[in-house]
Write an enzyme that holds these catalytic residues in place. Structure first.
Site, PDB file in Angstrom:
ATOM      1  N   THR A   1     -19.473  19.020   7.153  1.00  0.00           N
ATOM      2  CA  THR A   1     -19.431  18.376   6.041  1.00  0.00           C
ATOM      3  C   THR A   1     -17.676  17.853   6.004  1.00  0.00           C
ATOM      4  OG1 THR A   1     -20.759  19.043   4.592  1.00  0.00           O
ATOM      5  CG2 THR A   1     -19.244  18.153   3.266  1.00  0.00           C
TER       6      THR A   1
ATOM      7  N   HIS B   1     -31.974  21.465   7.918  1.00  0.00           N
ATOM      8  CA  HIS B   1     -30.642  22.508   7.093  1.00  0.00           C
ATOM      9  C   HIS B   1     -31.718  23.443   6.419  1.00  0.00           C
ATOM     10  CE1 HIS B   1     -27.264  24.310   5.948  1.00  0.00           C
ATOM     11  NE2 HIS B   1     -26.721  23.356   5.463  1.00  0.00           N
TER      12      HIS B   1
ATOM     13  N   TYR C   1     -29.243  26.349   0.357  1.00  0.00           N
ATOM     14  CA  TYR C   1     -29.664  25.106  -0.311  1.00  0.00           C
ATOM     15  C   TYR C   1     -31.290  25.392  -0.417  1.00  0.00           C
ATOM     16  CZ  TYR C   1     -25.108  23.607   0.451  1.00  0.00           C
ATOM     17  OH  TYR C   1     -23.587  23.361   0.788  1.00  0.00           O
TER      18      TYR C   1
ATOM     19  N   GLY D   1     -18.364  30.751  14.838  1.00  0.00           N
ATOM     20  CA  GLY D   1     -17.025  31.531  15.276  1.00  0.00           C
ATOM     21  C   GLY D   1     -17.122  31.870  16.884  1.00  0.00           C
TER      22      GLY D   1
ATOM     23  N   GLY E   1     -18.248  24.355  15.719  1.00  0.00           N
ATOM     24  CA  GLY E   1     -18.207  23.542  14.271  1.00  0.00           C
ATOM     25  C   GLY E   1     -16.829  23.008  14.357  1.00  0.00           C
TER      26      GLY E   1
ATOM     27  N   TYR F   1     -11.963  18.314   3.766  1.00  0.00           N
ATOM     28  CA  TYR F   1     -12.773  17.528   3.042  1.00  0.00           C
ATOM     29  C   TYR F   1     -11.742  16.225   2.787  1.00  0.00           C
ATOM     30  CZ  TYR F   1     -15.347  21.604   3.083  1.00  0.00           C
ATOM     31  OH  TYR F   1     -16.031  23.014   3.401  1.00  0.00           O
TER      32      TYR F   1
END
Length: 374
Positions: A25, A177, A182, A306, A327, A356
């Site tokens: 994101t 996802h 979520y 990680g 990531g 962000y």
């Protein structure tokens, strides 16, 4: 790193190496529409040597996301914006899946997008998540008690339409996802799903929503479907006791293995990402590779969370994973795949203030990281 750079059959595709870029994101879209700065960002990373890129979490419906300026895939303007991105990714030699999400109870009724949507904050059950802050809403409110979703098939249909739109936009596949606390994760977790109908209660019922969504996505993309899950949980106030976690996600993985999808991405436990509620960590730490790989004998497993390059090589060499998703390293290393292959040091400092959307200059901490000389 020879094993990382061998081809892999992934659904209907063959990717050139086992290094993926996971969903990140970044909050740079124009409201909810992908834009030019995003096209530049994905172009840089596609040129950086990934076998597969997964887009940032992309919303399937207009809602009050906890992330401001997160892109969607529910209207034509968004399809056209994503098409410009998939085109440049392909021209730079990579493949790209669209990660699609519904945030469920992790939304807010006072958010502009939620107001525009004109629907309540929906979740499997009317149970508010603890924690969370909507920092772009005056007063930075937390989560609210959602409205119990009356008919889950409505959201399943939205997931399917999102897949149709993603295909029109030129994506090579779709990733569901199923993590992050979520909507999909909320159905899986007994602490957020207290339904008494066929969508809640037993392990079979709590996994039904995820499996039905996957089947709908397969109708659109065939085998080019991925699933991301995070059994250790913790984020957004989800998490179950260890045995219940293994029973739930073990059953889910066993059923997913029958579907013939491209991969399952297993997100490892990360203490730093685990929410602390009432003075203790919310998640359930355990080894996701050792625990769930026996349930996925016929499915590619990607490990996420990680992972260092040397560990990635060893995981693939030992047959514990088909590939690895990186990531955060892709943020400051737009050429991460090439760096790993060439044995170059990674640029590790990342400005957290620009992770962000930083405000006026969207390029800061986004497209201004430089590739190495080769």
């Amino acid at each position: 790193m020879s094993t990382l750079f061998t081809p892999l059959k992934l659904g209907s595709l063959t990717i050139p190496n086992r290094i993926g870029m996971s969903a990140l994101t970044r909050n740079r879209s124009s409201a909810n529409v992908p834009n030019e700065i995003m096209r530049q960002y994905y172009a840089q990373r596609a040129a950086g040597g990934p076998g597969l890129i997964v887009s940032e979490g992309t919303l399937i419906t207009q809602q009050g996301s906890e992330w401001f300026n997160a892109p969607g895939i529910w209207n034509q303007a968004q399809v056209e914006g994503w098409k410009r991105i998939t085109d440049v990714v392909h021209s730079n030699g990579s493949k790209i899946y669209c990660q699609i999400a519904h945030l469920g109870r992790c939304t807010h009724p006072d958010a502009p997008e939620q107001i525009a949507a004109g629907v309540p904050v929906y979740a499997p059950s009317a149970i508010a998540a603890r924690g969370g802050k909507f920092r772009y809403i005056p007063g930075s409110p937390g989560y609210v008690t959602p409205t119990e979703l009356p008919d889950p098939t409505i959201i399943i249909a939205q997931f399917k339409q999102a897949a149709v739109n993603a295909k029109e936009a030129g994506f090579d596949g779709i990733e569901l996802h199923g993590a992050g606390g979520y909507m999909v994760h909320q159905f899986l977790d007994s602490s957020s799903n207290k339904r008494t109908d066929k969508w809640g209660g037993s392990v079979e019922n709590r996994t039904r929503f995820a499996l039905e969504v996957l089947k709908a996505l397969i109708e659109v993309f065939g085998p080019d479907v991925g699933l991301k899950i995070h059994p250790p949980a913790g984020q957004n106030d989800v998490g179950m006791p260890l045995q219940e976690t293994i029973d739930t996600f073990g059953y889910l993985c066993r059923e997913v293995n029958k579907l013939g999808i491209a991969y399952v991405a297993l997100l490892r436990y990360r203490e730093a990402a685990d929410a602390e509620i009432d003075g203790k960590k919310r998640g359930t730490p355990h080894d996701v590779i050792e625990t769930y790989s026996p349930f996925l004998p016929d499915t590619n497993i990607f490990v996420n969370g990680g992972v260092e390059p040397a560990e990635a090589e060893e995981l693939v060499r030992a047959g514990k994973a088909s590939g690895v998703f990186f990531g955060v390293p892709w943020i400051s290393n737009p050429d991460l795949g090439k760096r790993i292959r060439a044995g170059k040091a990674l640029i590790n400092p990342i400005d957290s203030k620009t992770f962000y959307n930083p405000g006026v200059d969207l390029s800061l901490g986004y497209t201004d990281y430089k590739a190495a000389e080769y």
